[in-house]
Each structure stands twice: as C-alpha cells, then as structure tokens.
Scaffold this motif. Structure first.
Motif: not given
Length: 378
Positions: A47-54, A283-290, A292-293
C-alpha cells in the motif's frame, strides 16, 4: 453560540491541549518500542510508497492521548463509558493485527465486538426523524444492527484511507474539529470534549506522521479513530434524532466514504478480495498521475476541508432558521456549496480526465492491478 458554549466548557480546550501534548511526547517512545518488538512496515504490505522499516503501533500513543484526557475532563455517563471501552477494544484488535497479523474474519469479528460494546451501554439508534414521515421508533434489533454496521464501516473507511503519511490523521483531525463545533452548538459538552481530544491527538500525531513519517498509526490507530468518530456520531443521534445529525457526519467523512466505495467496487469488478491491500485508493491515484506525496495529501486535506465547511455551513447558516428564508444564510450556503462541488469536480477531473488523456498512466495502473491480483492469488 459556539463561543459561549466554549467559554462555559473550557474542558474542551484543555482536553485538546492535553491530548496534543501526550501524543507528541509519547509517540517517539512508542516508535522505539515498536522497533524493539519488530512491529515495522514491510514491503509486502502493498500500500505504501514510503521506505520500509518505519515502526507501526502509533495508535497506542493516540489511544493514550484520547483516553487520559477523557478520564480527566469527561463526565463519564454510561454512554461515554461504553464508547471509551469500545475504543480500548478497537485499539487492542488493531494492535494485535499490527503485531502478528489477523485473518480478515478474525479482524472483522474484533471490530464487531468493539462496535457492540457501546450498544450494550445504550449507544444505538433508538429513533430517527425521516423527511415527510416524521419521527419513527426503530425496533431494538434493527437499531443495534444498523449501529454496529455503521461503526464497523467507518472503522474500515479510516483504515483504508491510511495509505499515505499523515493522510488519515489529517482527515480525522478535520472531521473531529467539525464534530466538536457541531456538538458545542447542539449543547452536547461530553461529545464536544471527546471530539476535541481526538482533534488534539491527531494534530500531535501529525508532528511525527506527516511526510516523511517517522511512525505509522497502524491498524491500532485507524480502528481507534474510526470507532470514536462513528460512535460519537451515533451518540449524537440519541440526543436529537434528526436527519441532519446523520447527514452532517457523512458529509464530513465523505472523502473516506468515497475512497472506500470506489476501492471496494473496483476489487469486486476485478474479482479481488475486498480485504486485500492494493494501490487503487484515491491517494495512490494522485501519485499515479505524478503528484508528490506531500501534494497528494494536501489536495485531499483541502477537499475534505471544503466538504467539512459545507457541513458546518448547513448547520450554522440554515436557509430557514425560523421558518422564513434567510437570504444571507442562503448566500453563505451557496458559496460554500459551490466551493465543495468545485473541489469535488476538480478531483474527478484530475483522477479521471487527466488519466484518460495519458496512456502511460493507464498502462501503469493496469500493471499495478495485475501485480495486485497476482499477489492475491499466490
């Protein structure tokens, strides 16, 4: 009226400030504990695009930030005891899921159990005022059943929304602040204090959760916030039994409602499990069209804020306050309504029209859908 109610109930302010301070101070300690226990975000989450391990388990800090001020400032009626106990159970279910994972039916069973607790303490929809039909008394089984379904639905809406850093906490802060103002106007101080603590806790958590997040709220936080906001809304129905008491919370929570409805419909369409994680959320669809987070989160904040303003305008500037048309209120409602509609249309334009005009975006979404389906099958 709101200001006079606020000055008469300073516990609302103190509750929000106490919740903010507790969450700001405790969240780093909770994050450290989560790392020690190995409760961190992993790549297979999908689900997330942020770095793992958080670290996850941020919901524990949120719970303490809401629970402690509530005990200090709330008049603990049976209804509020039921809501706080249910919130504790919802947080526990989410924490167990964060820690070791629960099967979907185990998690759903825990959510239903949490939602049933306030019903036992009398927090369920007894009566309701329908347009043209007047006030109707609901059978107990129907009222309790609808209450449980509604609370569980909102819990999952917030959980689904928790896919970008700071998104769920920010949207819940906007919703809680709106509920607090409405509760003050309706002279429901206990509900106003509780929603104020939720508002303060969410703001405190954003200190650590806004992009780039140093901790996630996890299911423990999402289920807690969804449960509390839903239960307070139901408790409001006990006091007024008015249609507006149901419509206004739905309008404030329209963003998670739309997001959940869209995602569930898409999963059913493609034959995917409803409970499976994917990247088809708004929110993922917003990222898909370019986007930023940060930009995606801020756009959703603004959209949610305009809808909350529309709900507040409907309540505080009714077009017929005393039976006669109040043209000033009509103008306010019209301007705010156009703002909310304009924001909604703009979001649809960004997520649908822009996507249709860009074959690269369509191809990337199709690849994401195929990858999600492959993970679900094996």
């Amino acid at each position: 009226m709101v200001w006079s109610q606020l000055t008469d109930n300073l516990e609302v302010i103190w509750g929000a400030l106490a919740a903010f301070a507790i969450v700001v101070l405790l969240t780093p300690a909770v994050g450290g504990m989560a790392r020690m226990l190995g409760v961190v975000d992993r790549a297979e989450d999908g689900r997330r695009a942020t770095p793992r391990g958080v670290p996850r388990l941020g919901g524990l800090a949120l719970f303490l930030g809401i629970f402690v001020p509530s005990l200090a400032f709330l008049p603990l009626s049976d209804e509020m005891r039921g809501i706080l106990l249910g919130a504790a159970v919802a947080t526990t279910v989410g924490a167990i899921d964060d820690f070791r994972g629960l099967r979907w039916w185990e998690k759903l069973g825990g959510q239903i159990g949490a939602a049933a607790i306030p019903c036992y303490f009398g927090v369920w929809v007894h009566t309701f005022t329908f347009p043209l039909l007047g006030r109707e008394v609901l059978p107990e089984a129907v009222g309790i059943g609808l209450t449980i379904v509604g609370i569980v639905a909102v819990m999952n809406m917030v959980n689904f929304l928790d896919g970008l850093d700071g998104l769920a906490a920010g949207v819940c802060a906007i919703a809680a602040f709106s509920f607090c103002l409405i509760d003050l106007a309706l002279q429901r101080p206990a509900a106003a204090i509780l929603t104020a603590t939720v508002f303060g806790a969410c703001l405190g958590f954003l200190r650590h959760n806004f992009y780039p997040a140093r901790i996630f709220m996890g299911d423990s936080g999402a289920l807690l916030l969804g449960f509390t906001l839903a239960a307070v809304s139901v408790q409001g129905l006990l006091k007024t039994a008015a249609l507006a008491t149901l419509v206004l919370p739905l309008l404030v929570l329209a963003v998670p409602l739309i997001d959940t409805s869209f995602v569930v419909a898409k999963r059913i369409k493609h034959g995917q499990p409803i409970y499976a994680a994917d990247r088809h959320h708004l929110h993922h669809r917003f990222e898909a069209i370019g986007f930023s987070h940060r930009r995606a989160v801020v756009y959703l904040y603004v959209w949610c804020g305009t809808l909350a303003l529309a709900a507040l305008a409907t309540h505080f500037a009714p077009p017929h306050p005393h039976g006669d048309v109040a043209w000033r209120n009509v103008a306010i409602d019209a301007v705010v309504g156009l703002l909310a509609v304009g924001a909604s249309v703009y979001v649809v334009y960004l997520l649908e029209i822009v996507k249709l005009a860009n074959p690269f975006i369509r191809r990337r979404e199709e690849q994401a859908r195929v990858a999600t389906k492959s993970r679900a099958l094996g």
